[in-house]
Enzyme design. Sequence first.
Site, PDB file in Angstrom:
ATOM      1  N   SER A 107      -5.636   1.272   3.608  1.00 56.35           N
ATOM      2  CA  SER A 107      -4.748   0.633   2.626  1.00 56.35           C
ATOM      3  C   SER A 107      -3.727  -0.227   3.340  1.00 56.35           C
ATOM      4  O   SER A 107      -3.277   0.096   4.451  1.00 56.35           O
ATOM      5  CB  SER A 107      -4.013   1.705   1.817  1.00 56.35           C
ATOM      6  OG  SER A 107      -2.984   1.102   1.049  1.00 56.35           O
ATOM      7  N   TYR A 137       0.373   9.502   0.276  1.00 52.66           N
ATOM      8  CA  TYR A 137      -0.862   8.701   0.242  1.00 52.66           C
ATOM      9  C   TYR A 137      -0.876   7.737   1.433  1.00 52.66           C
ATOM     10  O   TYR A 137      -1.881   7.629   2.148  1.00 52.66           O
ATOM     11  CB  TYR A 137      -0.927   7.940  -1.089  1.00 52.66           C
ATOM     12  CG  TYR A 137      -2.017   6.908  -1.170  1.00 52.66           C
ATOM     13  CD1 TYR A 137      -3.332   7.281  -1.440  1.00 52.66           C
ATOM     14  CD2 TYR A 137      -1.742   5.549  -0.968  1.00 52.66           C
ATOM     15  CE1 TYR A 137      -4.341   6.326  -1.502  1.00 52.66           C
ATOM     16  CE2 TYR A 137      -2.740   4.589  -1.032  1.00 52.66           C
ATOM     17  CZ  TYR A 137      -4.034   4.979  -1.300  1.00 52.66           C
ATOM     18  OH  TYR A 137      -5.045   4.040  -1.358  1.00 52.66           O
TER      19      TYR A 137
HETATM   20  P1  NAP Z   1     -11.007   4.864  -7.983  1.00 53.46           P
HETATM   21  O1  NAP Z   1     -11.318   3.747  -8.885  1.00 53.46           O
HETATM   22  O2  NAP Z   1      -9.999   5.887  -8.385  1.00 53.46           O
HETATM   23  O3  NAP Z   1     -12.386   5.603  -7.606  1.00 53.46           O
HETATM   24  C1  NAP Z   1     -12.338   6.713  -6.756  1.00 53.46           C
HETATM   25  C2  NAP Z   1     -13.733   7.092  -6.332  1.00 53.46           C
HETATM   26  O4  NAP Z   1     -13.636   8.203  -5.406  1.00 53.46           O
HETATM   27  C3  NAP Z   1     -14.594   7.572  -7.472  1.00 53.46           C
HETATM   28  O5  NAP Z   1     -15.923   7.252  -7.181  1.00 53.46           O
HETATM   29  C4  NAP Z   1     -14.394   9.084  -7.443  1.00 53.46           C
HETATM   30  O6  NAP Z   1     -15.496   9.820  -7.973  1.00 53.46           O
HETATM   31  C5  NAP Z   1     -14.290   9.343  -5.954  1.00 53.46           C
HETATM   32  N1  NAP Z   1     -13.487  10.526  -5.655  1.00 53.46           N
HETATM   33  C6  NAP Z   1     -12.142  10.655  -5.777  1.00 53.46           C
HETATM   34  N2  NAP Z   1     -11.769  11.891  -5.432  1.00 53.46           N
HETATM   35  C7  NAP Z   1     -12.891  12.561  -5.097  1.00 53.46           C
HETATM   36  C8  NAP Z   1     -13.154  13.898  -4.674  1.00 53.46           C
HETATM   37  N3  NAP Z   1     -12.183  14.789  -4.510  1.00 53.46           N
HETATM   38  N4  NAP Z   1     -14.427  14.229  -4.428  1.00 53.46           N
HETATM   39  C9  NAP Z   1     -15.426  13.326  -4.576  1.00 53.46           C
HETATM   40  N5  NAP Z   1     -15.244  12.075  -4.983  1.00 53.46           N
HETATM   41  C10 NAP Z   1     -13.991  11.691  -5.244  1.00 53.46           C
HETATM   42  O7  NAP Z   1     -10.503   4.348  -6.552  1.00 53.46           O
HETATM   43  P2  NAP Z   1     -10.475   2.867  -5.932  1.00 53.46           P
HETATM   44  O8  NAP Z   1      -9.268   2.196  -6.411  1.00 53.46           O
HETATM   45  O9  NAP Z   1     -11.787   2.232  -6.091  1.00 53.46           O
HETATM   46  O10 NAP Z   1     -10.212   3.209  -4.399  1.00 53.46           O
HETATM   47  C11 NAP Z   1     -11.245   3.247  -3.451  1.00 53.46           C
HETATM   48  C12 NAP Z   1     -10.627   3.293  -2.065  1.00 53.46           C
HETATM   49  O11 NAP Z   1      -9.773   2.162  -1.878  1.00 53.46           O
HETATM   50  C13 NAP Z   1      -9.745   4.506  -1.813  1.00 53.46           C
HETATM   51  O12 NAP Z   1      -9.897   4.930  -0.482  1.00 53.46           O
HETATM   52  C14 NAP Z   1      -8.348   3.974  -2.030  1.00 53.46           C
HETATM   53  O13 NAP Z   1      -7.372   4.734  -1.352  1.00 53.46           O
HETATM   54  C15 NAP Z   1      -8.488   2.591  -1.458  1.00 53.46           C
HETATM   55  N6  NAP Z   1      -7.489   1.635  -1.940  1.00 53.46           N
HETATM   56  C16 NAP Z   1      -7.424   1.299  -3.264  1.00 53.46           C
HETATM   57  C17 NAP Z   1      -6.472   0.373  -3.683  1.00 53.46           C
HETATM   58  C18 NAP Z   1      -6.365  -0.050  -5.119  1.00 53.46           C
HETATM   59  O14 NAP Z   1      -5.411  -0.774  -5.451  1.00 53.46           O
HETATM   60  N7  NAP Z   1      -7.266   0.331  -5.995  1.00 53.46           N
HETATM   61  C19 NAP Z   1      -5.592  -0.181  -2.753  1.00 53.46           C
HETATM   62  C20 NAP Z   1      -5.683   0.187  -1.422  1.00 53.46           C
HETATM   63  C21 NAP Z   1      -6.649   1.087  -1.018  1.00 53.46           C
HETATM   64  P3  NAP Z   1     -15.578  10.189  -9.579  1.00 53.46           P
HETATM   65  O15 NAP Z   1     -15.868   8.899 -10.277  1.00 53.46           O
HETATM   66  O16 NAP Z   1     -16.686  11.153  -9.662  1.00 53.46           O
HETATM   67  O17 NAP Z   1     -14.246  10.750  -9.940  1.00 53.46           O
END
Ligand code: NAP
Length: 254
Positions: free
Chosen positions: A147, A160
């Site tokens: 991130s 986080y």
């Molecule tokens: P998201 O939409 O919340 O999706 C999270 C994904 O991770 C889903 O597939 C979820 O599975 C899975 N997951 C979460 N907790 C889990 C657990 N305990 N066990 C197994 N699977 C789990 O997240 P995102 O925004 O796409 O983020 C993806 C990555 O990018 C993360 O590492 C996040 O920290 C990073 N990131 C995101 C942002 C942002 O603005 N979105 C910014 C910086 C970094 P289910 O669907 O089954 O729940």
Amino acid sequence: MGSLAGKTALVTGASRGIGRGIARELARQGALVAVHYGENEQAAHVTLELIGQEGGQAFPVRAELGVPGDIETLYSQVENELAQQGQGPELDILVNNAAVSGSARIHEVTPELFDRLFAVNTRSLLFLVQRGLKNLRNGGRIINVSSAATRIAYPESVVYSMTKGALNTFTLALAKELGPRGITVNAVGPGFVETDMNAGKRTTEDAAAELAAWSVFNRVGRPSDIAEVVAFLASDASRWITGQCLDASGGSGL
Ligand code: NAP
């Protein structure tokens, strides 16, 4: 034939958001993709359907991360599924994307929140890689989704951010460890991306505009903005890059 034809990839958290984008992009480029998810089976099936429509190949893997037995649950499914497809257990690309967020400033942090975020974002990731090193071919790729909060102070989510800081340090150490095997290890640092993770921060027009204003391009990122960077790091073209955290935040905080 895409540049990843013949490769096998595991993408954690591929049911939604950035992980779905990454799984689609790797499949579009020819990789067979293990679409990992935690509980949202329906969302995982949408990812699989999209990949199928785009001419790619993928299969689902369900495993809740951050709980006892998580890593064996995950790899036993990956290996069984690959065996059913007549393939060995080898992987070429491991994308550690699954994570949980948790908004909490220092005075709001509880031991439970701290333990949960580190269990999912850091602990399970390390052991997932440790176990995965048996499967990963020499010359393979490990890509960790970090991130921009490791570069830009974000006290709104202090724990986080710390989990992602640990991830960057892990990336650095692991890159040196795995150099002799020709495996590259890199991280990608997104800024705000339009996913469920921050949907609560975009509920009004003003709030959405505030998030967009972090980027010099004045918009929130899309999963494809990150997925294409990950696909580059997964490709042969990135062979001379390792141990890096590549910022993919649209110039947030410049
Ligand atoms: P998201 O939409 O919340 O999706 C999270 C994904 O991770 C889903 O597939 C979820 O599975 C899975 N997951 C979460 N907790 C889990 C657990 N305990 N066990 C197994 N699977 C789990 O997240 P995102 O925004 O796409 O983020 C993806 C990555 O990018 C993360 O590492 C996040 O920290 C990073 N990131 C995101 C942002 C942002 O603005 N979105 C910014 C910086 C970094 P289910 O669907 O089954 O729940």
